[in-house]
Motif scaffolding. Sequence first.
Motif, short mmCIF file in Angstrom:
data_model
loop_
_atom_site.label_atom_id
_atom_site.label_comp_id
_atom_site.label_asym_id
_atom_site.label_seq_id
_atom_site.Cartn_x
_atom_site.Cartn_y
_atom_site.Cartn_z
N THR A 30 0.81 -1.22 0.00
CA THR A 30 0.00 0.00 0.00
C THR A 30 0.85 1.27 0.00
OG1 THR A 30 -0.21 -0.21 2.40
CG2 THR A 30 -2.04 -1.02 1.07
N TRP A 31 2.14 1.14 0.29
CA TRP A 31 3.01 2.33 0.19
C TRP A 31 2.95 2.92 -1.22
CZ3 TRP A 31 6.61 1.97 -3.61
CH2 TRP A 31 6.94 0.68 -4.04
N GLU A 34 1.26 6.20 -2.48
CA GLU A 34 1.87 7.53 -2.44
C GLU A 34 1.90 8.17 -3.82
OE1 GLU A 34 5.99 7.54 -1.32
OE2 GLU A 34 6.49 5.85 -2.62
N LEU A 37 -1.46 9.96 -3.71
CA LEU A 37 -1.80 10.77 -2.54
C LEU A 37 -0.81 11.92 -2.39
CD1 LEU A 37 -2.56 7.94 0.06
CD2 LEU A 37 -4.23 9.32 -1.20
N THR A 39 1.28 13.22 -0.38
CA THR A 39 1.99 13.01 0.89
C THR A 39 2.99 14.10 1.20
OG1 THR A 39 3.76 11.70 -0.14
CG2 THR A 39 1.77 10.51 0.56
N LEU A 51 6.16 7.54 5.58
CA LEU A 51 4.78 7.75 5.15
C LEU A 51 3.83 7.54 6.32
CD1 LEU A 51 4.91 5.76 1.78
CD2 LEU A 51 4.63 8.25 1.99
N GLN A 56 2.42 12.80 9.65
CA GLN A 56 2.10 12.77 8.22
C GLN A 56 0.60 12.66 8.00
OE1 GLN A 56 4.42 13.35 5.74
NE2 GLN A 56 5.55 13.84 7.63
N PRO A 57 0.07 13.29 6.96
CA PRO A 57 -1.38 13.35 6.76
C PRO A 57 -2.06 12.00 6.55
CG PRO A 57 -0.21 14.16 4.81
CD PRO A 57 0.80 14.03 5.91
N TYR A 58 -1.34 11.03 5.99
CA TYR A 58 -1.93 9.71 5.75
C TYR A 58 -1.28 8.64 6.63
CZ TYR A 58 -3.76 12.23 1.76
OH TYR A 58 -4.39 13.17 0.97
N THR A 60 -2.06 7.36 9.53
CA THR A 60 -2.96 6.32 10.07
C THR A 60 -3.25 5.26 9.03
OG1 THR A 60 -3.98 7.90 11.60
CG2 THR A 60 -5.22 5.88 11.10
N PHE A 61 -3.49 5.67 7.80
CA PHE A 61 -3.77 4.72 6.72
C PHE A 61 -2.59 3.77 6.51
CE2 PHE A 61 -2.95 3.94 2.13
CZ PHE A 61 -3.96 3.03 1.90
N PHE A 62 -1.38 4.31 6.40
CA PHE A 62 -0.22 3.47 6.14
C PHE A 62 0.12 2.58 7.35
CE2 PHE A 62 0.62 6.88 2.96
CZ PHE A 62 0.62 6.07 1.83
#
Length: 241
Positions: A30-31, A34, A37, A39, A51, A56-58, A60-62
Motif C-alpha cells: 500500500t506504500w 503515495e 496521494l 503526501t 509515510l 504525516q497526513p496519511y 494512520t492509513f499506512f
Amino acid sequence: MDARPVRLARPAAARVLVGLLLAAALAYSTWSAEAFLPTGLSSRTTYVSELAAEDQPYGTFFRTADFLAGLLVLAGAALALARLPLRGWWTAAGWAGLALFGAATAADSRLPLNCAATADAGCAARERAGIVPWTHSAHAVSSSLAVTGALVAMVLLTVAARRRAGTWPTLARTGPVLVVLELAATGWTLASVAAFEAGRGTWGLGIGQRLQVLLIAVWLVTLAWSVSRDAKGPPSEAGRG
C-alpha cells in the motif's frame, strides 16, 4: 537435489494460506498509494516508514495497512507450521523466519516515527540530539528484525524448494533471482542509511528501500502461487499411488 516423492500440502489449509499470503502482499504494497496521494514526501529520498510517521497526513492509513500485513503474514506462517508438511528443517526455519517478519512488521506499525527526518531538517536535528521519542529507536529495531525475518524466509524456503524435486517449482526457478535482487536492494538501503546518518545525502534511499519492500511482496505472491500449485499437484502425478 532430493528426488524423493513429495507429500502435497493439505488442500484446505493450502487455500487459506494462499489467501493470507496474497492479502498480505497487497497490504504490504500500500506504500505505492503515495503515487496518488499528496503526501509531500519524495519517493527518491525518504524512508517508506516515514509515510506512516505520526505527523504525516496519511500516517494512520499506512500504519493500519502495515499492521494488517504483519498479522496476515504471521497467521499464514503459523498455519503453515501447524498444518502443512514441513519437509525438513529448511522449510520449518523458513516459515519461522516468515513469522518473525510478520510479527516485526505488525510491531513496526505500532512503533511509528514521530516525524520524517529525511524530509524535515528539524526532525533530523532532534534525532541527532537524541530528543525524539523512544519509538524512533524501537522502530529501527523492529524494522531490522522484519527485514532479517524476510531474508531468512526468502533464502530458506527457496533452498527448500530447490532441494526437493517437484516441490514449489515456480519458487525453485524464480526464488534465487528474487533473493539476489533483495540482497542487492538491502545493501543499497543500508549504504544509503549510513550515508544519510553521516550527513552525505540519501544516495537514493527511497528508491532502494521501495525496491526492497516491493521484492518482498513479489516473493510472497510467488510463494502463494507455489503453495497453490503444490496443493493441486502436477497433472502427471495425478494417478500415482
